[in-house]
Design a protein around this motif. Structure first.
Motif, PDB file in Angstrom:
ATOM      1  N   GLU A  84       0.832  -1.194   0.000  1.00  0.00           N
ATOM      2  CA  GLU A  84       0.000   0.000   0.000  1.00  0.00           C
ATOM      3  C   GLU A  84       0.876   1.258   0.000  1.00  0.00           C
ATOM      4  N   GLY A  85       2.018   1.172   0.675  1.00  0.00           N
ATOM      5  CA  GLY A  85       2.974   2.274   0.633  1.00  0.00           C
ATOM      6  C   GLY A  85       3.497   2.500  -0.776  1.00  0.00           C
ATOM      7  N   TYR A  86       3.819   1.423  -1.481  1.00  0.00           N
ATOM      8  CA  TYR A  86       4.291   1.551  -2.857  1.00  0.00           C
ATOM      9  C   TYR A  86       3.171   2.021  -3.788  1.00  0.00           C
ATOM     10  N   PHE A  87       1.940   1.619  -3.497  1.00  0.00           N
ATOM     11  CA  PHE A  87       0.792   2.100  -4.260  1.00  0.00           C
ATOM     12  C   PHE A  87       0.709   3.627  -4.164  1.00  0.00           C
ATOM     13  N   ASN A  88       0.839   4.153  -2.957  1.00  0.00           N
ATOM     14  CA  ASN A  88       0.808   5.605  -2.765  1.00  0.00           C
ATOM     15  C   ASN A  88       2.043   6.276  -3.367  1.00  0.00           C
ATOM     16  N   PHE A  89       3.189   5.619  -3.281  1.00  0.00           N
ATOM     17  CA  PHE A  89       4.430   6.134  -3.873  1.00  0.00           C
ATOM     18  C   PHE A  89       4.268   6.292  -5.384  1.00  0.00           C
ATOM     19  N   LEU A  90       3.727   5.269  -6.040  1.00  0.00           N
ATOM     20  CA  LEU A  90       3.527   5.338  -7.482  1.00  0.00           C
ATOM     21  C   LEU A  90       2.499   6.399  -7.855  1.00  0.00           C
ATOM     22  N   HIS A  91       1.421   6.469  -7.069  1.00  0.00           N
ATOM     23  CA  HIS A  91       0.432   7.510  -7.329  1.00  0.00           C
ATOM     24  C   HIS A  91       1.047   8.896  -7.157  1.00  0.00           C
ATOM     25  N   GLY A  92       1.915   9.046  -6.171  1.00  0.00           N
ATOM     26  CA  GLY A  92       2.591  10.329  -5.973  1.00  0.00           C
ATOM     27  C   GLY A  92       3.452  10.698  -7.158  1.00  0.00           C
ATOM     28  N   ILE A  93       4.162   9.733  -7.706  1.00  0.00           N
ATOM     29  CA  ILE A  93       5.003   9.997  -8.881  1.00  0.00           C
ATOM     30  C   ILE A  93       4.142  10.407 -10.071  1.00  0.00           C
ATOM     31  N   LEU A  94       3.028   9.695 -10.265  1.00  0.00           N
ATOM     32  CA  LEU A  94       2.172  10.000 -11.410  1.00  0.00           C
ATOM     33  C   LEU A  94       1.467  11.347 -11.263  1.00  0.00           C
ATOM     34  N   VAL A  95       1.023  11.654 -10.047  1.00  0.00           N
ATOM     35  CA  VAL A  95       0.276  12.888  -9.820  1.00  0.00           C
ATOM     36  C   VAL A  95       1.210  14.088  -9.744  1.00  0.00           C
ATOM     37  N   SER A  96       2.478  13.877  -9.428  1.00  0.00           N
ATOM     38  CA  SER A  96       3.415  15.000  -9.298  1.00  0.00           C
ATOM     39  C   SER A  96       3.593  15.757 -10.611  1.00  0.00           C
ATOM     40  N   GLN A  97       3.211  15.155 -11.711  1.00  0.00           N
ATOM     41  CA  GLN A  97       3.289  15.840 -13.003  1.00  0.00           C
ATOM     42  C   GLN A  97       2.255  16.954 -13.106  1.00  0.00           C
ATOM     43  N   THR A  98       1.132  16.809 -12.367  1.00  0.00           N
ATOM     44  CA  THR A  98       0.029  17.764 -12.531  1.00  0.00           C
ATOM     45  C   THR A  98      -0.340  18.502 -11.251  1.00  0.00           C
ATOM     46  N   ASN A  99      -0.384  17.818 -10.108  1.00  0.00           N
ATOM     47  CA  ASN A  99      -0.919  18.407  -8.879  1.00  0.00           C
ATOM     48  C   ASN A  99       0.052  18.151  -7.728  1.00  0.00           C
ATOM     49  N   LEU A 100       0.820  19.160  -7.340  1.00  0.00           N
ATOM     50  CA  LEU A 100       1.840  18.982  -6.311  1.00  0.00           C
ATOM     51  C   LEU A 100       1.241  18.770  -4.919  1.00  0.00           C
ATOM     52  N   THR A 101       0.124  19.411  -4.625  1.00  0.00           N
ATOM     53  CA  THR A 101      -0.482  19.265  -3.300  1.00  0.00           C
ATOM     54  C   THR A 101      -0.953  17.831  -3.079  1.00  0.00           C
ATOM     55  N   GLN A 102      -1.592  17.259  -4.089  1.00  0.00           N
ATOM     56  CA  GLN A 102      -2.054  15.881  -3.973  1.00  0.00           C
ATOM     57  C   GLN A 102      -0.859  14.917  -3.961  1.00  0.00           C
ATOM     58  N   ALA A 103       0.168  15.205  -4.735  1.00  0.00           N
ATOM     59  CA  ALA A 103       1.363  14.363  -4.745  1.00  0.00           C
ATOM     60  C   ALA A 103       2.032  14.360  -3.380  1.00  0.00           C
ATOM     61  N   GLU A 104       2.055  15.512  -2.720  1.00  0.00           N
ATOM     62  CA  GLU A 104       2.638  15.599  -1.384  1.00  0.00           C
ATOM     63  C   GLU A 104       1.892  14.689  -0.409  1.00  0.00           C
ATOM     64  N   LYS A 105       0.575  14.654  -0.502  1.00  0.00           N
ATOM     65  CA  LYS A 105      -0.219  13.777   0.365  1.00  0.00           C
ATOM     66  C   LYS A 105       0.108  12.315   0.105  1.00  0.00           C
ATOM     67  N   PHE A 106       0.238  11.949  -1.182  1.00  0.00           N
ATOM     68  CA  PHE A 106       0.565  10.563  -1.519  1.00  0.00           C
ATOM     69  C   PHE A 106       1.943  10.170  -0.995  1.00  0.00           C
ATOM     70  N   PHE A 107       2.936  11.049  -1.153  1.00  0.00           N
ATOM     71  CA  PHE A 107       4.290  10.729  -0.692  1.00  0.00           C
ATOM     72  C   PHE A 107       4.347  10.623   0.830  1.00  0.00           C
ATOM     73  N   LYS A 108       3.653  11.515   1.529  1.00  0.00           N
ATOM     74  CA  LYS A 108       3.646  11.436   2.990  1.00  0.00           C
ATOM     75  C   LYS A 108       2.964  10.168   3.476  1.00  0.00           C
ATOM     76  N   LYS A 109       1.892   9.775   2.808  1.00  0.00           N
ATOM     77  CA  LYS A 109       1.198   8.544   3.187  1.00  0.00           C
ATOM     78  C   LYS A 109       2.068   7.324   2.887  1.00  0.00           C
ATOM     79  N   ALA A 110       2.807   7.368   1.783  1.00  0.00           N
ATOM     80  CA  ALA A 110       3.711   6.267   1.433  1.00  0.00           C
ATOM     81  C   ALA A 110       4.803   6.112   2.484  1.00  0.00           C
ATOM     82  N   LEU A 111       5.357   7.240   2.936  1.00  0.00           N
ATOM     83  CA  LEU A 111       6.402   7.170   3.972  1.00  0.00           C
ATOM     84  C   LEU A 111       5.818   6.691   5.298  1.00  0.00           C
ATOM     85  N   LYS A 112       4.586   7.064   5.584  1.00  0.00           N
ATOM     86  CA  LYS A 112       3.939   6.638   6.821  1.00  0.00           C
ATOM     87  C   LYS A 112       3.666   5.133   6.811  1.00  0.00           C
ATOM     88  N   LEU A 113       3.204   4.618   5.660  1.00  0.00           N
ATOM     89  CA  LEU A 113       2.915   3.182   5.555  1.00  0.00           C
ATOM     90  C   LEU A 113       4.191   2.358   5.464  1.00  0.00           C
TER      91      LEU A 113
END
Length: 171
Positions: A84-113
């Protein structure tokens, strides 16, 4: 997409069938069934859609990676915590191209998991540092860059770290 526990139930059922094949004297059938059960156990720990998304990302096919990640409907029930951490990590990478705020949430959740490898943790922290720099949070960015530098023992991210430090000096 199977639930993570259904994969273990299927593997157990196949192992029981393999035992019956061994008892009946069909050794080759039993060995084949044990190998088939091991595939389900492997997919319990390493989700097949995340592996395919990583493969697409490696080929720089962002649309294909997001397609494979889209097959995972409920990550908390379908994935082990690290996956699930890697799922959020990948989503963060994909979303970082368009929405930095949402990407930040995904990366923080990935590090937490949790992420398994140090260089993946370093990459997530480096991405967060870049996001923090773009939002003018210099102290947080400096802290994240230093943590990423400590985690990057093989020196894979040294160029990116140097580039971020140079950009920080311009701020």
């Amino acid at each position: 997409m199977f639930n993570k526990y259904i994969k273990l139930v299927i593997a157990t059922g196949i192992l029981v069938w393999a035992i019956f094949q061994f008892i009946e004297g069909n050794i080759m059938n039993g060995i084949s069934l044990v190998l088939l059960a091991s595939i389900f156990v492997l997919f319990y720990f390493k989700n097949e859609f995340i592996l395919l998304a990583f493969w697409q990302l490696r080929k720089q096919n962002f649309a294909g990676a997001s397609k494979w990640l889209g097959y995972i409907k409920n990550p908390s029930s379908a994935l082990v915590q690290k996956q699930e951490g890697y799922f959020n990590f990948l989503h963060g990478i994909l979303v970082s191209q368009t929405n930095l705020t949402q990407a930040e949430k995904f990366f923080k959740k990935a590090l937490k998991l949790g992420l398994s490898m140090k260089h993946d943790i370093a990459m997530a922290k480096l991405q967060l540092a870049g996001i923090a720099m773009s939002k003018r949070r210099k102290r947080e960015a400096t802290m994240l860059i230093n943590e990423a530098k400590k985690l990057d023992s093989q020196g894979v991210l040294t160029d990116q770290i140097k580039m971020l430090k140079q950009q920080m000096k311009k701020m």
